[in-house]
Design a protein around this motif. Sequence first.
Motif, mmCIF file in Angstrom:
data_model
loop_
_atom_site.group_PDB
_atom_site.id
_atom_site.type_symbol
_atom_site.label_atom_id
_atom_site.label_comp_id
_atom_site.label_asym_id
_atom_site.label_seq_id
_atom_site.Cartn_x
_atom_site.Cartn_y
_atom_site.Cartn_z
ATOM 1 N N PRO A 256 -8.996 9.521 3.191
ATOM 2 C CA PRO A 256 -8.273 9.682 1.928
ATOM 3 C C PRO A 256 -7.009 10.525 2.120
ATOM 4 N N THR A 257 -6.000 10.192 1.348
ATOM 5 C CA THR A 257 -4.785 11.004 1.377
ATOM 6 C C THR A 257 -4.881 12.022 0.261
ATOM 7 N N PHE A 258 -4.403 13.192 0.510
ATOM 8 C CA PHE A 258 -4.500 14.262 -0.459
ATOM 9 C C PHE A 258 -3.122 14.586 -1.003
ATOM 10 N N ALA A 259 -3.056 14.729 -2.302
ATOM 11 C CA ALA A 259 -1.800 15.114 -2.942
ATOM 12 C C ALA A 259 -1.511 16.568 -2.594
ATOM 13 N N ALA A 260 -0.249 16.872 -2.494
ATOM 14 C CA ALA A 260 0.170 18.232 -2.160
ATOM 15 C C ALA A 260 0.422 19.038 -3.431
ATOM 16 N N ILE B 245 1.982 27.136 -15.118
ATOM 17 C CA ILE B 245 1.572 25.803 -15.558
ATOM 18 C C ILE B 245 1.645 24.873 -14.355
ATOM 19 N N SER B 246 0.655 24.009 -14.226
ATOM 20 C CA SER B 246 0.634 23.013 -13.162
ATOM 21 C C SER B 246 0.812 21.636 -13.777
ATOM 22 N N VAL B 247 1.690 20.849 -13.160
ATOM 23 C CA VAL B 247 2.008 19.515 -13.656
ATOM 24 C C VAL B 247 1.811 18.518 -12.523
ATOM 25 N N VAL B 248 1.080 17.444 -12.802
ATOM 26 C CA VAL B 248 0.898 16.352 -11.842
ATOM 27 C C VAL B 248 1.972 15.311 -12.120
ATOM 28 N N PHE B 249 2.691 14.913 -11.089
ATOM 29 C CA PHE B 249 3.777 13.948 -11.216
ATOM 30 C C PHE B 249 3.282 12.581 -10.747
ATOM 31 N N ASP B 250 2.951 11.715 -11.719
ATOM 32 C CA ASP B 250 2.363 10.424 -11.388
ATOM 33 C C ASP B 250 3.270 9.230 -11.691
ATOM 34 N N GLN B 251 4.510 9.497 -12.087
ATOM 35 C CA GLN B 251 5.493 8.431 -12.301
ATOM 36 C C GLN B 251 6.686 8.703 -11.391
ATOM 37 N N GLU B 252 7.186 7.672 -10.726
ATOM 38 C CA GLU B 252 8.364 7.840 -9.878
ATOM 39 C C GLU B 252 9.610 8.039 -10.728
ATOM 40 N N GLY B 253 10.563 8.789 -10.174
ATOM 41 C CA GLY B 253 11.838 9.000 -10.834
ATOM 42 C C GLY B 253 12.271 10.445 -10.790
ATOM 43 N N THR C 188 11.769 17.599 -4.006
ATOM 44 C CA THR C 188 11.349 16.214 -3.831
ATOM 45 C C THR C 188 9.867 16.230 -3.512
ATOM 46 N N VAL C 189 9.095 15.460 -4.277
ATOM 47 C CA VAL C 189 7.647 15.410 -4.091
ATOM 48 C C VAL C 189 7.206 13.955 -4.029
ATOM 49 N N SER C 190 5.975 13.754 -3.650
ATOM 50 C CA SER C 190 5.389 12.410 -3.615
ATOM 51 C C SER C 190 4.628 12.148 -4.908
ATOM 52 N N LYS D 53 12.460 15.191 -7.974
ATOM 53 C CA LYS D 53 12.506 13.753 -7.665
ATOM 54 C C LYS D 53 11.148 13.354 -7.115
ATOM 55 N N VAL D 54 10.578 12.333 -7.742
ATOM 56 C CA VAL D 54 9.290 11.804 -7.310
ATOM 57 C C VAL D 54 9.520 10.392 -6.789
ATOM 58 N N GLY D 55 9.323 10.211 -5.496
ATOM 59 C CA GLY D 55 9.511 8.883 -4.917
ATOM 60 C C GLY D 55 10.932 8.378 -5.094
ATOM 61 N N ASN D 56 11.062 7.186 -5.637
ATOM 62 C CA ASN D 56 12.353 6.539 -5.844
ATOM 63 C C ASN D 56 13.057 7.128 -7.072
ATOM 64 N N ALA D 57 14.323 7.473 -6.921
ATOM 65 C CA ALA D 57 15.102 8.061 -8.029
ATOM 66 C C ALA D 57 15.694 6.952 -8.897
#
Length: 137
Positions: free
Chosen positions: A8-12, A75-83, A35-37, A102-106
């Motif tokens: 499994p890959t783990f989110a950072a 506050i912790s925020v999960v970034f689950d949409q690219e942009g 920049t994050v994944s 920036k998450v993935g593709n801008a």
Amino acid sequence: LMLILSVPTFAAEHVVKMLNMGKDGAMVFEPAVLTVSKGDTVKFEATDMAHNSASVQGMIPEGAKPWMGRMSQDISVVFDQEGVYVYECTPHKMMAMVGVIKVGNANNLDNIKQKAQNYSRAFVMNKDRLDKYLAEM
């Protein structure tokens, strides 16, 4: 090979500090450009008091969940949409206490840059800070 593919890959988790003074001057997030994944978490750390982190309405990817942190609280925020996401410290917006993630593709960068022109008009100092941050994308 199957073993490697099944691992499994783990989110950072990334940390952004809310500061009265940092490398970019007064009232900053550090790092201000990140920049994050997809799936990564960003923890906004209330290093100095009287700050928060809040997404800027209309300056996050379509379908992304906005956030509004409490004053002087992490506050912790999960970034689950690219942009591209623009966020602010709400009481220090006029001082351009903003940041960009920036998450993935801008894919929404051009739209964000257009909206940034109007948004930046509220700044009374550091008027070009957001433009500089967006130029790093």
